[in-house]
Design a protein around this motif. Structure first.
Motif, short mmCIF file in Angstrom:
data_model
loop_
_atom_site.label_atom_id
_atom_site.label_comp_id
_atom_site.label_asym_id
_atom_site.label_seq_id
_atom_site.Cartn_x
_atom_site.Cartn_y
_atom_site.Cartn_z
N LEU A 65 0.82 -1.20 0.00
CA LEU A 65 0.00 0.00 0.00
C LEU A 65 0.87 1.26 0.00
O LEU A 65 0.56 2.23 -0.71
CB LEU A 65 -0.95 0.00 1.20
N THR A 66 1.95 1.25 0.76
CA THR A 66 2.86 2.39 0.77
C THR A 66 3.46 2.61 -0.62
O THR A 66 3.52 3.74 -1.10
CB THR A 66 3.98 2.18 1.81
N ASP A 67 3.88 1.53 -1.26
CA ASP A 67 4.44 1.63 -2.61
C ASP A 67 3.41 2.17 -3.59
O ASP A 67 3.72 3.04 -4.42
CB ASP A 67 4.96 0.28 -3.09
N LEU A 68 2.18 1.68 -3.50
CA LEU A 68 1.12 2.12 -4.39
C LEU A 68 0.83 3.61 -4.20
O LEU A 68 0.71 4.36 -5.18
CB LEU A 68 -0.14 1.29 -4.17
N LEU A 69 0.73 4.04 -2.95
CA LEU A 69 0.47 5.45 -2.69
C LEU A 69 1.61 6.33 -3.17
O LEU A 69 1.38 7.42 -3.72
CB LEU A 69 0.20 5.67 -1.20
N ASN A 70 2.84 5.89 -2.96
CA ASN A 70 3.98 6.69 -3.41
C ASN A 70 4.08 6.74 -4.94
O ASN A 70 4.54 7.73 -5.50
CB ASN A 70 5.28 6.20 -2.78
N GLU A 71 3.64 5.67 -5.60
CA GLU A 71 3.59 5.69 -7.06
C GLU A 71 2.56 6.71 -7.55
O GLU A 71 2.75 7.33 -8.60
CB GLU A 71 3.22 4.32 -7.61
N ARG A 72 1.48 6.87 -6.81
CA ARG A 72 0.40 7.78 -7.19
C ARG A 72 0.57 9.18 -6.61
O ARG A 72 -0.30 10.03 -6.76
CB ARG A 72 -0.93 7.20 -6.74
N ALA A 73 1.69 9.45 -5.93
CA ALA A 73 1.90 10.74 -5.25
C ALA A 73 1.84 11.91 -6.23
O ALA A 73 1.27 12.96 -5.92
CB ALA A 73 3.23 10.74 -4.49
N ARG A 74 2.41 11.75 -7.42
CA ARG A 74 2.37 12.84 -8.40
C ARG A 74 0.94 13.12 -8.85
O ARG A 74 0.56 14.27 -9.06
CB ARG A 74 3.24 12.49 -9.60
N HIS A 75 0.15 12.06 -8.98
CA HIS A 75 -1.26 12.22 -9.35
C HIS A 75 -2.00 13.00 -8.27
O HIS A 75 -2.76 13.93 -8.57
CB HIS A 75 -1.88 10.84 -9.58
N PHE A 76 -1.78 12.62 -7.01
CA PHE A 76 -2.41 13.33 -5.90
C PHE A 76 -1.97 14.79 -5.85
O PHE A 76 -2.77 15.69 -5.60
CB PHE A 76 -2.10 12.67 -4.56
N ARG A 77 -0.71 15.02 -6.10
CA ARG A 77 -0.18 16.38 -6.07
C ARG A 77 -0.85 17.23 -7.15
O ARG A 77 -1.20 18.38 -6.92
CB ARG A 77 1.33 16.35 -6.26
N ARG A 78 -1.03 16.65 -8.32
CA ARG A 78 -1.69 17.37 -9.41
C ARG A 78 -3.14 17.70 -9.03
O ARG A 78 -3.61 18.83 -9.23
CB ARG A 78 -1.65 16.55 -10.70
N LEU A 79 -3.85 16.72 -8.47
CA LEU A 79 -5.24 16.96 -8.05
C LEU A 79 -5.32 18.02 -6.96
O LEU A 79 -6.23 18.85 -6.94
CB LEU A 79 -5.89 15.66 -7.58
N LEU A 80 -4.37 17.99 -6.03
CA LEU A 80 -4.33 18.99 -4.96
C LEU A 80 -4.07 20.38 -5.54
O LEU A 80 -4.66 21.37 -5.09
CB LEU A 80 -3.27 18.64 -3.93
N GLY A 81 -3.20 20.45 -6.53
CA GLY A 81 -2.92 21.72 -7.17
C GLY A 81 -4.14 22.31 -7.85
O GLY A 81 -4.32 23.54 -7.90
N GLN A 82 -5.01 21.45 -8.36
CA GLN A 82 -6.23 21.92 -9.02
C GLN A 82 -7.28 22.37 -8.01
O GLN A 82 -8.09 23.25 -8.32
CB GLN A 82 -6.81 20.81 -9.89
N SER A 83 -7.29 21.77 -6.83
CA SER A 83 -8.37 22.06 -5.89
C SER A 83 -7.99 23.02 -4.77
O SER A 83 -8.88 23.57 -4.11
CB SER A 83 -8.89 20.75 -5.27
#
Length: 118
Positions: A65-83
């Protein structure tokens, strides 16, 4: 004199709420069970953030789960930047929070000692 509730803490609280909301919306994390964001630690320059999370599912694999979340960290960062209305969204690093498991273990030990003393 620094404020008791400064900008770092306000940004950390905001990130915690928004990341928790995003995790609820992401379908790829539903099979992992309930994921909770324990707290977020933001660096003094607001460029990096460590996101501490825990999984309440007993079959949850911490490393996977940690690996999966860290792989998706850039995606989360982009979504956070939009919101969010932040000048720059910090780099995110997800870390598993072991405090809940430690607390449960201590509770079990205390209960066992109390039962032995009866």
């Amino acid at each position: 004199m620094p404020r008791e509730y400064g900008r770092n803490q306000r940004v950390a609280d905001l990130l915690q709420r928004e990341i928790a909301r995003l995790l609820l919306k992401e379908t790829s994390f539903r099979e992992a069970g309930l994921i909770t964001v324990s707290f977020v630690d933001v660096s003094p320059d607001l460029k990096n953030a460590s996101v501490y999370f825990t999984c309440l599912e007993p079959t949850c694999s911490e490393e996977a789960l940690t690996d999966l979340l860290n792989e998706r960290a850039r995606h989360f960062r982009r979504l956070l930047g939009q919101s969010l209305a932040l000048r720059a969204v910090p780099q995110l690093v997800f870390r598993f929070d072991h405090n809940l498991h430690r607390a449960n273990r201590l509770t079990e030990l205390i209960d066992r000692v109390n039962q032995d003393n009866r």
